[in-house]
Design a protein around this motif. Structure first.
Motif, short mmCIF file in Angstrom:
data_model
loop_
_atom_site.label_atom_id
_atom_site.label_comp_id
_atom_site.label_asym_id
_atom_site.label_seq_id
_atom_site.Cartn_x
_atom_site.Cartn_y
_atom_site.Cartn_z
N GLU A 80 1.40 32.77 3.75
CA GLU A 80 1.27 32.43 5.05
C GLU A 80 1.76 33.60 6.12
OE1 GLU A 80 -0.62 31.06 7.02
OE2 GLU A 80 -0.26 29.02 7.21
N PHE A 81 1.31 33.41 7.24
CA PHE A 81 2.20 34.29 8.21
C PHE A 81 3.34 33.59 8.67
CE2 PHE A 81 -0.45 31.22 10.73
CZ PHE A 81 0.42 30.67 11.48
N ASP A 82 4.16 34.52 9.24
CA ASP A 82 5.62 33.90 9.53
C ASP A 82 5.48 33.11 10.82
OD1 ASP A 82 8.30 33.64 10.30
OD2 ASP A 82 8.81 35.80 9.78
N HIS A 83 5.41 31.83 10.89
CA HIS A 83 5.32 30.96 11.79
C HIS A 83 6.72 30.97 12.55
CE1 HIS A 83 7.20 27.93 9.31
NE2 HIS A 83 7.48 27.41 10.21
N GLU A 84 7.80 31.15 11.94
CA GLU A 84 8.92 31.10 12.77
C GLU A 84 9.15 32.07 13.49
OE1 GLU A 84 12.56 30.42 10.34
OE2 GLU A 84 11.65 28.90 9.02
N GLN A 85 8.65 33.20 13.13
CA GLN A 85 8.76 34.36 14.23
C GLN A 85 7.67 34.34 15.06
OE1 GLN A 85 6.82 37.59 14.06
NE2 GLN A 85 8.44 38.88 15.36
N VAL A 86 6.59 33.99 14.89
CA VAL A 86 5.61 33.66 15.84
C VAL A 86 6.04 32.67 17.04
CG1 VAL A 86 3.30 32.71 16.28
CG2 VAL A 86 3.71 34.23 14.55
N LEU A 87 6.70 31.73 16.51
CA LEU A 87 7.33 30.72 17.62
C LEU A 87 8.44 31.37 18.35
CD1 LEU A 87 7.02 27.46 15.32
CD2 LEU A 87 5.90 27.80 17.65
N GLN A 88 9.40 31.97 17.72
CA GLN A 88 10.44 32.71 18.26
C GLN A 88 10.17 33.37 19.43
OE1 GLN A 88 13.44 33.81 15.59
NE2 GLN A 88 14.95 34.29 17.30
N ALA A 89 8.98 34.43 19.17
CA ALA A 89 8.40 35.67 20.04
C ALA A 89 7.86 34.70 21.49
CB ALA A 89 7.42 36.19 19.31
N PHE A 90 7.60 33.47 21.07
CA PHE A 90 7.16 32.87 22.31
C PHE A 90 8.30 32.14 23.16
CE2 PHE A 90 5.28 28.55 23.81
CZ PHE A 90 4.84 29.24 24.89
N ARG A 91 9.21 31.40 22.27
CA ARG A 91 10.32 31.09 22.78
C ARG A 91 11.51 31.31 21.92
NH1 ARG A 91 9.32 24.95 25.97
NH2 ARG A 91 11.67 25.78 26.49
#
Length: 229
Positions: A80-91
């Protein structure tokens, strides 16, 4: 006809410090799935999974419950893609799954808040306008999954039946590539993929065809088994 049985992992441990681990319910989903696939004639010659714990464990439990003594081979292309990193880049305050859960709990409607924030974060990632913020931009992720699918296709042609255990984002990309979805549709599909749900891909000399998507009829008699994380 050669078949790739594409399986989403069982329920992970959302909101826990170690997300990449099957919950008790996720383990039950995986164990129920194996015998059901065998009963349907989807008996694999080879089994692949991404390198993530929840993917590997789902494959192992499904095989054990089905009485199949096959090695789980690892292909990180299905990760899977790194959803934590995607979310943290947003907030930036979304620094971990635990932090996200705690932040959401302060909102009037935590579930809606999480859905809205996640959708916006993933849309930002997909846009291609902020690729420098991500160690794996959307386009790179899509190419990676496409390459993993091509490897599975070759194996399916040689070995007839293959199981692949992956995750919602990767399965959405596969559906997008086979059905021509746009990015927004792929993102919406990801929300609706059920844990331990099954998608069936037929491989022939003419290429790949998506025969079924997100089949989870096995869980219809027990709503507790229908989960999405």
């Amino acid at each position: 006809m050669s078949v790739i049985t594409l399986i989403r992992h069982g329920q992970a441990s959302f909101g826990q410090a170690h997300y990449d681990r099957l919950s008790d319910l996720g383990q039950r989903q995986a164990s129920l799935l194996g015998p059901d696939l065998v009963e349907r004639g989807l008996i694999p010659v080879r089994v692949f999974a991404g390198s993530m714990e929840r993917q590997q464990h789902t494959a192992q439990l499904a095989l054990a419950a089905a009485g199949l003594e096959l090695e789980v081979e690892t292909d990180p292309g299905w990760n899977e893609f790194d959803h934590e990193q995607v979310l943290q880049a947003f907030r930036p305050e979304f620094s971990s799954n635990t932090a996200i859960k705690a932040f959401a709990a302060q909102q009037q409607n935590p579930q809606r808040f999480l859905m809205e924030q996640t959708y916006q974060a993933f849309s930002r990632w997909q846009s291609g306008q902020h690729d420098h913020d991500y160690h794996e931009p959307w386009q790179q992720f899509s190419v990676r999954v496409g390459a993993a699918l091509a490897r599975a296709e070759q194996l399916a042609r040689d070995k007839q039946r293959v199981w692949v255990v992956s995750s919602g984002g990767a399965i959405s990309v596969v559906a997008q590539q086979l059905m021509g979805f746009d990015n927004a549709q792929a993102l919406k599909l990801n929300w609706h993929l059920v844990n331990a749900g099954v998608s069936k891909i037929l491989a022939s000399k003419d290429g790949l065809r998506l025969s079924s998507l997100n089949d989870h009829a096995l869980f219809d008699k027990d709503n507790e088994l229908v989960t999405y994380r």
